[in-house]
Design an enzyme around this catalytic site. Structure first.
Site, PDB file in Angstrom:
ATOM      1  N   LYS A  91       1.314 -11.674 -63.502  1.00 37.41           N
ATOM      2  CA  LYS A  91       0.129 -12.309 -62.922  1.00 37.41           C
ATOM      3  C   LYS A  91      -1.057 -11.364 -62.733  1.00 37.41           C
ATOM      4  O   LYS A  91      -2.220 -11.784 -62.773  1.00 37.41           O
ATOM      5  CB  LYS A  91       0.487 -12.949 -61.578  1.00 37.41           C
ATOM      6  CG  LYS A  91       1.498 -14.088 -61.651  1.00 37.41           C
ATOM      7  CD  LYS A  91       0.945 -15.306 -62.359  1.00 37.41           C
ATOM      8  CE  LYS A  91       1.882 -16.502 -62.254  1.00 37.41           C
ATOM      9  NZ  LYS A  91       1.352 -17.692 -62.949  1.00 37.41           N
ATOM     10  N   GLU A 113      -4.300 -20.558 -55.667  1.00 38.59           N
ATOM     11  CA  GLU A 113      -3.110 -21.335 -55.349  1.00 38.59           C
ATOM     12  C   GLU A 113      -1.914 -20.519 -55.791  1.00 38.59           C
ATOM     13  O   GLU A 113      -2.027 -19.655 -56.663  1.00 38.59           O
ATOM     14  CB  GLU A 113      -3.132 -22.689 -56.063  1.00 38.59           C
ATOM     15  CG  GLU A 113      -2.535 -22.712 -57.459  1.00 38.59           C
ATOM     16  CD  GLU A 113      -3.242 -21.818 -58.474  1.00 38.59           C
ATOM     17  OE1 GLU A 113      -2.545 -21.291 -59.376  1.00 38.59           O
ATOM     18  OE2 GLU A 113      -4.478 -21.647 -58.383  1.00 38.59           O
ATOM     19  N   SER A 379       9.031 -12.066 -67.295  1.00 37.56           N
ATOM     20  CA  SER A 379       7.728 -12.242 -66.660  1.00 37.56           C
ATOM     21  C   SER A 379       7.660 -11.767 -65.217  1.00 37.56           C
ATOM     22  O   SER A 379       6.578 -11.497 -64.705  1.00 37.56           O
ATOM     23  CB  SER A 379       7.324 -13.718 -66.715  1.00 37.56           C
ATOM     24  OG  SER A 379       8.324 -14.529 -66.117  1.00 37.56           O
TER      25      SER A 379
END
Length: 398
Positions: A91, A113, A379
């Site tokens: 991210k 969010e 990830s």
């Protein structure tokens, strides 16, 4: 990239994409559309982003050859270690890019969010680094099941707002973030956490995550003497890590792309997040894509043991890649993902995030060619999911 698999001048990927926003947000979205490419392709911007990705986030991440997993499959399995990035997931590639963009747009406040909490942590991290106010919306259910990430966000000065409407998960957190942006259009930039939302967000965010596949090509050339793997596998909720892993292979027809979504309790159970399997075209959070909805167009609640895949939609580029036949999408249940997490931990000493565990679970079903080169995008790391893993471990030992 300018092939038919990428966004067109109107913000569409085939029939999917576009910008469906309230009038109050039209100015913000139009400002982004007009300026984002000039800003993010500017040499000074790219130089600063590259420096931060290297010195702050820890790129490049390793491409690890997994010997024991490879032996199990009779294939060459490489794991792209995005879990080793600062904040523990992919991210931060996007939040670093968007915070630099927000600064150039003169925004003084950031909202986001989050579901699994990894995007919230990554947003809080870059806001702390830049000294910018940060508000993160998170479904109340996710606040409970991702408590370590909530603590990390708060420690870095972010205000975490629990959302008690709807299913109290990612969809509802996104709704609240959009309401905030409508009320504060001048001062605020919304750092969307996946390749969803109105154009230009899906394209912009995919460009920030494309660094993953660019590195894979370079690293595979050193490891195997070739830039192209046979297969790339990644989990898909909204789809940001998968697009990052796919990006520089999308126009390479010989590379098989496999996205793995969450079947939850089973595709036909009524408790699932298998949007690519069960979804139909509809508008959710500002773009046309595949969404879980009833016959009246009402959005259905999604379910997954992984908070980051618990979303009733998917990025429009993924919807187009499936419809065009360029990528294949499969689904994995909660039980299969939990089992795969334990197997990866015991085979390779890597504890993945529950989201990532779905990608590894698919390897159990996959029948590779002998010697096939497979890259799995890891990830995120599993620290945030230890409570779920502990519950499962206690069941196994009972």
């Amino acid at each position: 990239m300018s092939s038919s698999y990428f966004v067109d001048a109107d913000g569409y990927y085939g029939e999917f994409g576009g910008a469906f926003v309230p009038e109050m947000l039209h100015g913000n979205v139009e400002e982004l559309r007009e300026k984002y490419l000039d800003i993010i392709t500017d040499e000074a911007f790219q130089s600063e982003l590259s420096r931060l990705l290297h010195d702050y986030a820890g790129r490049p991440t390793p491409l690890y050859f997994a010997p024991r997993l490879s032996a199990e499959l009779s294939a060459k399995v490489y794991i792209k270690r995005e879990d080793l990035l600062h904040t523990g997931a992919h991210k931060v590639n996007n939040t670093l890019g968007q915070i630099l963009l927000a600064k150039r747009l003169g925004k003084k406040r950031i909202i986001a969010e989050t579901g699994a909490g990894q995007h919230g942590v990554a947003t809080a991290t870059v806001c702390a680094m830049m000294g910018i106010e940060c508000v993160v919306y998170m479904g109340a259910l996710d606040v409970e099941r991702q408590a370590p990430n909530v603590a990390r966000m708060r420690m870095m000065g972010a205000r975490v707002v629990p959302v008690n409407s709807g299913s109290k998960t990612l969809k509802d957190a996104t709704n609240e973030a959009l309401r905030d942006w409508i009320n504060n259009p001048e001062s605020t930039h919304y750092i969307i956490g996946s390749v969803v939302g109105p154009h230009p967000f899906p394209d912009m965010i995919s460009r920030f995550h494309a660094v993953t596949s660019r590195e894979i090509r370079e690293q595979l050339k050193r490891a195997e003497g070739r830039e192209l793997p046979d297969t790339v596998v990644a989990c898909v909720g909204g789809g940001s890590n998968a697009i990052g892993a796919f990006y520089h292979f999308i126009d390479e027809a010989q590379v098989q792309l496999i996205g793995v979504e969450a079947a939850g309790c089973g595709v036909d159970s009524g408790e699932t997040a298998a949007t690519m399997r069960l979804g139909s075209p509809g508008v959710l959070h500002g773009s046309m894509s595949l969404v879980l909805q009833n016959d009246d167009g009402q959005i259905l609640e999604a379910h997954s043991v992984s908070a980051g895949l618990d979303y009733p939609g998917v990025g429009p580029q993924h919807a187009h890649l499936q419809k065009s036949g360029r990528a294949k999408y499969v689904s994995i249940t909660d039980a299969e993902a939990l089992q795969a997490a334990f197997e990866l931990a015991r085979l390779e000493g890597i504890i993945p995030a529950l989201e990532t565990a779905h990608a590894f679970a698919y390897l159990k079903q996959y029948e590779p060619k002998s010697g096939e080169v497979i890259v799995v995008n890891c990830s995120g790391r599993g620290d945030k999911d230890m409570a779920a893993y502990l519950t499962e471990l206690n069941k196994q030992e009972a």
